[in-house]
Design a protein around this motif. Structure first.
Motif, short mmCIF file in Angstrom:
data_model
loop_
_atom_site.label_atom_id
_atom_site.label_comp_id
_atom_site.label_asym_id
_atom_site.label_seq_id
_atom_site.Cartn_x
_atom_site.Cartn_y
_atom_site.Cartn_z
N ALA A 93 0.74 -1.24 -0.09
CA ALA A 93 -0.07 0.13 -0.03
C ALA A 93 1.07 1.34 0.06
O ALA A 93 2.09 1.10 0.62
CB ALA A 93 -1.01 0.00 1.40
N SER A 94 0.31 1.92 -0.81
CA SER A 94 1.29 3.49 -0.86
C SER A 94 0.19 4.45 -0.40
O SER A 94 -0.78 4.54 -1.03
CB SER A 94 1.63 3.60 -2.23
N CYS A 95 0.59 5.36 0.62
CA CYS A 95 -0.56 6.24 0.96
C CYS A 95 0.09 7.59 1.29
O CYS A 95 1.23 7.97 1.71
CB CYS A 95 -1.30 5.61 2.35
N LEU A 96 -0.79 8.71 1.21
CA LEU A 96 -0.46 9.99 1.66
C LEU A 96 -1.45 10.57 2.73
O LEU A 96 -2.77 10.20 2.53
CB LEU A 96 -0.67 10.82 0.26
N SER A 97 -0.88 11.00 3.64
CA SER A 97 -1.75 11.80 4.65
C SER A 97 -1.48 13.39 4.78
O SER A 97 -0.21 13.51 4.97
CB SER A 97 -1.76 11.11 6.03
N THR A 98 -2.25 13.84 4.80
CA THR A 98 -2.03 15.72 4.78
C THR A 98 -2.84 16.56 5.36
O THR A 98 -4.28 16.12 5.27
CB THR A 98 -1.39 16.07 3.45
N TYR A 99 -2.65 17.71 5.98
CA TYR A 99 -3.19 18.96 6.27
C TYR A 99 -3.02 19.93 5.49
O TYR A 99 -3.57 21.04 5.82
CB TYR A 99 -2.83 19.24 7.82
N SER A 100 -2.29 19.58 4.40
CA SER A 100 -1.93 20.89 3.39
C SER A 100 -2.55 20.98 1.97
O SER A 100 -2.08 21.58 1.07
CB SER A 100 -0.61 21.01 3.48
N MET A 101 -3.36 19.85 1.57
CA MET A 101 -3.98 19.79 0.16
C MET A 101 -5.31 19.07 0.30
O MET A 101 -5.60 18.46 1.19
CB MET A 101 -3.11 18.68 -0.55
#
Ligand code: NAD
Length: 372
Positions: A271-279
């Protein structure tokens, strides 16, 4: 969906696909009222009358198997307005000092904790000691050790502990899980999870480590962590992760802004994941197998959830997530029903072990093995 007949036909078709979801096995409208259910009703008090607590309270107006009967808050004015708005009797209202007395209240079965993340642990343990079932919002706590203490306390007290994983009851999600289980995607090799939004007010508790336990990963990245597990259908055995911080003033030490992480599973799937508060625009799951694929976009927002697979659009009823969640949780707590995707405390601890692993992988700058 154009007519009530179409709607009911879809419900009937869904009931065949997901027989364990009791709300889909009756012809009762999903926005019905309490009179449509003649079995036991879970009587719930909500702790934390903030934005999500209010969303849950509103959704519970349409529940058939659960009923909002109590409230716990540090604000007397909020308690007063909830009494009027939701017809809650004064005797079922508590503050943070006196709510242990809930043990003497036979009219409340469970407390749903919807306060800032770092406060879930103490609340759940006190609720367990008061002999009431507990539902904790996600993340269940701020690390796996604390989460395990919550599980142990509830076991010791003989009460149930569930985590507010509303997507585990969402029909589009369950269709993809069902298709994966029946082999329609072939061998699953890859999942991509994108979870994020641009966070506003820099003074809010979500950006205060003492209350949030971290940053975007605790709050929104957890959807990709949890989603990777239910979409692939395995628990990961390793994690690698990289942190990116563009604003050190807004995102202080210990509060992550953006994290990319990769999870490895026993079958060889990744699994390849992104977690963000900026997008923004990041609420998307993609699952790829040897014989097919699924895309969900939006995948975990309040809805409507949309999805398609190699076979076409996913066509499931649009539901209010929290209404379905609370009805299903009633069945789990009062009737011992088993959900398709677990929502118990152990499930919450697994996600926290992955979160601990992601933070460790960033700190160490290398791959970290996981034992869930
Ligand atoms: P919020 O700030 O709107 O509400 C938090 C509530 O907790 C407020 O009523 C506040 O008064 C109360 N509170 C008690 N002690 C506090 C303290 N020391 N500091 C600050 N507030 C305190 O937050 P929210 O968006 O309702 O989030 C609450 C919980 O719900 C979080 O754990 C969050 O992750 C979870 N949540 C889940 C979902 C979901 O879809 N499952 C969505 C939003 C939030």
């Amino acid at each position: 969906m154009n007519s009530r007949r179409d709607f009911l036909q879809k419900l009937a078709a869904s009931a065949i696909a997901f027989p364990s979801l009791s709300y889909l096995t009756t012809a009762a409208p999903l926005t019905g009222c309490n009179t449509l259910h003649d079995g036991p009703v879970l009587r719930v008090a909500i702790m934390g009358l903030g934005s999500y607590g209010t969303r849950v309270a509103e959704a519970m107006r349409s529940c058939t198997k659960a009923k909002l009967v109590g409230a716990i808050s540090g604000h007397p004015d909020k308690l007063k307005s909830w009494q009027t708005r939701y017809n809650i009797p004064e005797k079922n209202c508590y503050n943070y000092e006196n709510y242990d007395a809930i043990r003497n209240n036979p009219d409340i079965d469970a407390v749903y904790v919807i306060t800032p993340n770092a406060l879930h642990k103490e609340a759940v343990i006190r609720i367990a000691k008061a002999g009431k079932h507990a539902i904790s919002e996600k993340p269940m706590s701020v690390n796996a050790r604390d989460g395990q203490e919550m599980v142990d306390a509830c076991k010791k007290a003989g009460v149930k502990l569930l985590v507010g994983y509303r997507m585990h009851f969402e029909p589009h999600t369950l269709q993809v899980v069902g298709m994966r289980k029946s082999g329609q995607f072939g061998t699953v090799r890859f999942f991509q999870g994108l979870s994020g939004f641009t966070i506003g007010d820099p003074t809010q508790w979500r950006l205060n480590k003492q209350l949030s336990g971290g940053g975007s990963l605790m709050d929104i990245g957890i959807y990709s962590i949890n989603g990777a597990r239910y979409m692939i259908g395995e628990d990961p055995i390793w994690v690698t992760a990289q942190e990116i911080k563009t604003d050190k003033v807004k995102f202080k030490e210990g509060v992550d802004e953006t994290i990319q992480f990769q999870l490895g599973f026993p079958s060889g799937a990744v699994a390849s994941c992104l977690s963000t508060y900026s997008m923004n625009n990041l609420d998307r799951f993609f699952l790829d197998g040897s014989q097919g694929w699924a895309e969900m976009w939006p995948s975990t927002g309040y809805g409507p959830i949309k999805g398609r697979t190699h076979l076409g659009e996913i066509n499931q009823p649009i539901v209010t997530h929290q209404t379905v969640q609370m009805d299903e949780m009633s069945g789990i707590i009062l009737q011992g029903q088993q959900p398709v995707v677990p929502v118990d405390g152990e499930e919450g601890v697994k996600d926290l072990k992955i979160i601990d692993g992601i933070y460790a992988a960033i700190a160490l700058g290398k791959r970290v093995d996981l034992q869930l």
